[in-house]
Design a protein around this motif. Structure first.
Motif, PDB file in Angstrom:
ATOM      1  N   GLU A  85     -46.113 -35.877  62.471  1.00 24.44           N
ATOM      2  CA  GLU A  85     -44.771 -35.463  62.059  1.00 24.44           C
ATOM      3  C   GLU A  85     -44.773 -34.000  61.609  1.00 24.44           C
ATOM      4  N   TYR A  86     -45.778 -33.614  60.831  1.00 16.98           N
ATOM      5  CA  TYR A  86     -45.880 -32.228  60.378  1.00 16.98           C
ATOM      6  C   TYR A  86     -46.011 -31.298  61.585  1.00 16.98           C
ATOM      7  N   LEU A  87     -46.881 -31.658  62.524  1.00 16.13           N
ATOM      8  CA  LEU A  87     -47.103 -30.812  63.689  1.00 16.13           C
ATOM      9  C   LEU A  87     -45.853 -30.733  64.564  1.00 16.13           C
ATOM     10  N   ARG A  88     -45.186 -31.844  64.771  1.00 17.52           N
ATOM     11  CA  ARG A  88     -43.944 -31.839  65.566  1.00 17.52           C
ATOM     12  C   ARG A  88     -42.883 -30.970  64.895  1.00 17.52           C
ATOM     13  N   GLU A  89     -42.793 -31.074  63.560  1.00 16.76           N
ATOM     14  CA  GLU A  89     -41.836 -30.253  62.802  1.00 16.76           C
ATOM     15  C   GLU A  89     -42.087 -28.765  63.037  1.00 16.76           C
ATOM     16  N   LYS A  90     -43.336 -28.400  63.233  1.00 16.87           N
ATOM     17  CA  LYS A  90     -43.710 -27.002  63.481  1.00 16.87           C
ATOM     18  C   LYS A  90     -43.651 -26.628  64.962  1.00 16.87           C
ATOM     19  N   GLY A  91     -43.303 -27.597  65.824  1.00 16.37           N
ATOM     20  CA  GLY A  91     -43.214 -27.331  67.255  1.00 16.37           C
ATOM     21  C   GLY A  91     -44.552 -27.343  67.973  1.00 16.37           C
ATOM     22  N   ILE A  92     -45.560 -27.937  67.351  1.00 12.67           N
ATOM     23  CA  ILE A  92     -46.918 -27.930  67.906  1.00 12.67           C
ATOM     24  C   ILE A  92     -47.103 -29.061  68.916  1.00 12.67           C
TER      25      ILE A  92
END
Length: 170
Positions: free
Chosen positions: A20-27
């Protein structure tokens, strides 16, 4: 190409970095160092915790690749084969060539890539120079040798700056 040693975010353990953190950052691609980041250098095989974490990333559509400076490819080759993940060896961090090659292999760009590591002078400097999200963890197994203890102590002020920025930026 910024020469900053300061990571974008500091974590205690790699499992704190969620899909979720990575998706939030567009990763969509997470590159990672191996030694002391995912396992102590003395550990020859990945554990179930690491396997489950990578499975969560993959299930969320986030590709994962190890980018290593290891001089001997044997440990990294065995570890990655056992884990079922690709790796980019002889990365030359803090040079950006290993990260650039890994992004090309994954067919993605710096805006969608993060680099995870435990050392400022290699992992974080390479990440910042490459323009990717720089994520740092505390070294697994802690500093063992005198040199590692010195490096760990030298990283403290840069980590403190990162922590202050994290509090300020939420």
């Amino acid at each position: 190409m910024p020469l900053s040693l300061i990571p974008h975010r500091l974590f205690t353990h790699y499992t704190e970095i969620t899909p979720e953190y990575l998706r939030e950052k567009g990763i969509t691609l997470l590159l990672s160092d191996l030694d002391f980041t995912l396992a102590p250098k003395s550990v020859r095989r990945p554990n179930e915790e690491l396997r489950a974490w990578i499975a969560q990333l993959n299930a969320a559509g986030i590709d994962f690749m190890i980018v290593s400076n290891n001089r001997s490819g044997a440990r990294v080759t065995e570890f990655c084969a056992d884990l079922g993940v690709p790796y980019q060896g002889h990365a030359g961090k803090p040079s950006t060539r290993g990260l650039t090659a890994a992004m090309a292999r994954a067919n993605t760009d710096r805006a969608h890539t993060a680099m995870l590591g435990d050392k400022l002078l290699t992992d974080m400097l390479a990440a910042n120079r490459a323009g990717v999200l720089a994520l740092m963890v505390e070294p697994l197994g802690g500093p063992v040798t005198l040199w590692q203890k010195v490096l760990h102590a030298l990283q403290a002020p840069f980590k403190a700056v990162c922590r202050r920025r994290m509090v300020k930026n939420g």
